[in-house]
Enzyme design. Structure first.
Site, PDB file in Angstrom:
ATOM      1  N   HIS A   1       0.847  -1.198   0.000  1.00 13.11           N
ATOM      2  CA  HIS A   1       0.000   0.000   0.000  1.00 13.11           C
ATOM      3  C   HIS A   1       0.879   1.244   0.000  1.00 13.11           C
ATOM      4  O   HIS A   1       1.831   1.321   0.788  1.00 13.11           O
ATOM      5  CB  HIS A   1      -0.919   0.009   1.227  1.00 13.11           C
ATOM      6  CG  HIS A   1      -1.849   1.166   1.282  1.00 13.11           C
ATOM      7  ND1 HIS A   1      -2.762   1.438   0.289  1.00 13.11           N
ATOM      8  CD2 HIS A   1      -1.994   2.145   2.211  1.00 13.11           C
ATOM      9  CE1 HIS A   1      -3.441   2.533   0.597  1.00 13.11           C
ATOM     10  NE2 HIS A   1      -2.985   2.991   1.748  1.00 13.11           N
TER      11      HIS A   1
ATOM     12  N   ASP B   1      -7.780 -10.485   6.788  1.00 15.53           N
ATOM     13  CA  ASP B   1      -9.233 -10.366   6.580  1.00 15.53           C
ATOM     14  C   ASP B   1      -9.512  -9.288   5.539  1.00 15.53           C
ATOM     15  O   ASP B   1      -8.572  -8.739   4.959  1.00 15.53           O
ATOM     16  CB  ASP B   1      -9.927 -10.008   7.905  1.00 15.53           C
ATOM     17  CG  ASP B   1      -9.307  -8.755   8.525  1.00 15.53           C
ATOM     18  OD1 ASP B   1      -9.076  -8.734   9.745  1.00 15.53           O
ATOM     19  OD2 ASP B   1      -9.010  -7.800   7.767  1.00 15.53           O
TER      20      ASP B   1
HETATM   21  C1  GRF Z   1       1.061   0.758  -6.267  1.00 11.81           C
HETATM   22  O1  GRF Z   1       1.325   2.064  -5.798  1.00 11.81           O
HETATM   23  C2  GRF Z   1       0.374  -0.044  -5.185  1.00 11.81           C
HETATM   24  O2  GRF Z   1       0.800   0.248  -3.873  1.00 11.81           O
HETATM   25  C3  GRF Z   1      -1.036   0.418  -5.363  1.00 11.81           C
HETATM   26  O3  GRF Z   1      -1.224   0.443  -6.770  1.00 11.81           O
HETATM   27  C4  GRF Z   1       0.031   0.780  -7.373  1.00 11.81           C
HETATM   28  C5  GRF Z   1       0.313  -0.234  -8.461  1.00 11.81           C
HETATM   29  O4  GRF Z   1       1.434   0.129  -9.203  1.00 11.81           O
HETATM   30  N1  GRF Z   1      -2.020  -0.412  -4.721  1.00 11.81           N
HETATM   31  P1  GRF Z   1       2.023  -0.897 -10.289  1.00 11.81           P
HETATM   32  O5  GRF Z   1       0.860  -1.453 -11.069  1.00 11.81           O
HETATM   33  O6  GRF Z   1       2.771  -1.980  -9.558  1.00 11.81           O
HETATM   34  O7  GRF Z   1       2.933  -0.064 -11.107  1.00 11.81           O
END
Ligand code: GRF
Length: 193
Positions: A109, A146
């Site tokens: 995240h 979860d």
């Molecule tokens: C990343 O910043 C991830 O944390 C978020 O979506 C983005 C995906 O980037 N959930 P990528 O597709 O790996 O370039």
């Protein structure tokens, strides 16, 4: 060799970081399959270019969430993964999926634990910074016990600074660069357990 299945919804730059680190021997594992809920996700193209099974599984309208998650779990389980990595996977997974792989689902995240859960986390962090509400942002890698949103036991986190001159693009590139490094480092440790 440790087996990884990676779930993506978009560009797949974090997937690419994992693939490159596996090729370089930094992560002692192999990506055995990549799944996407979006057939046009570039992440699937990255998998194909690496001769890795690239599976598109879009949720059809008639399918309810438990039904989709069960179908996804069945297909993922067929690759006998040791770890499932959610690398830019933009769907919440229910117990129908998570209970099939207890303690083995990891999510990335682009914010610190407890901050900016959900989508557009980088934009929201920049906006909060510009309103003097935060001084920095960060990234985290956590287990997914979860269907909480971007929550669960934290495996790694790192602060990412925000500069007064930052635009969304400059902050995004700094956050993504940090994500690639932190995700690879975390998987390197997990795959030696
Ligand atoms: C990343 O910043 C991830 O944390 C978020 O979506 C983005 C995906 O980037 N959930 P990528 O597709 O790996 O370039």
């Amino acid at each position: 060799m440790t087996r990884l299945v990676v779930l993506v919804s978009g560009n797949g730059s974090n997937l690419q970081a994992i693939l490159d680190a596996c090729t370089a021997g930094e992560i002692q594992a192999q990506v055995v399959a990549v799944f996407s809920d979006r057939p046009d996700a570039f992440g699937l193209e990255r998998a194909r270019r690496s001769d890795i099974a690239a599976i598109a599984l879009a949720k059809c309208e008639t399918q309810d969430r438990p039904g989709y998650d069960t179908e996804l779990a069945d297909k993922v389980a067929a690759f006998d993964p040791d770890w499932i990595v959610l690398a830019g996977w933009m769907r919440l997974l229910s117990a129908k999926f998570l209970d099939r792989f207890p303690g083995r689902v990891v999510n990335l995240h682009p914010a610190l634990p407890g901050t900016f859960p959900g989508t557009h986390a980088i934009e929201r962090a920049l906006d909060a910074y510009q309103h003097g509400e935060v001084a920095h942002t960060g990234v985290m890698v956590h287990l997914v016990p979860d269907d909480g949103v971007d929550s669960g036991p934290v495996l790694a986190q790192e602060v990412v600074s925000i500069q007064p001159s930052d635009t969304l693009a400059t902050l995004q590139s700094r956050v993504h660069a940090t994500e690639h490094r932190v995700l690879v480092h975390t998987l390197t440790k997990l795959c030696t357990l």
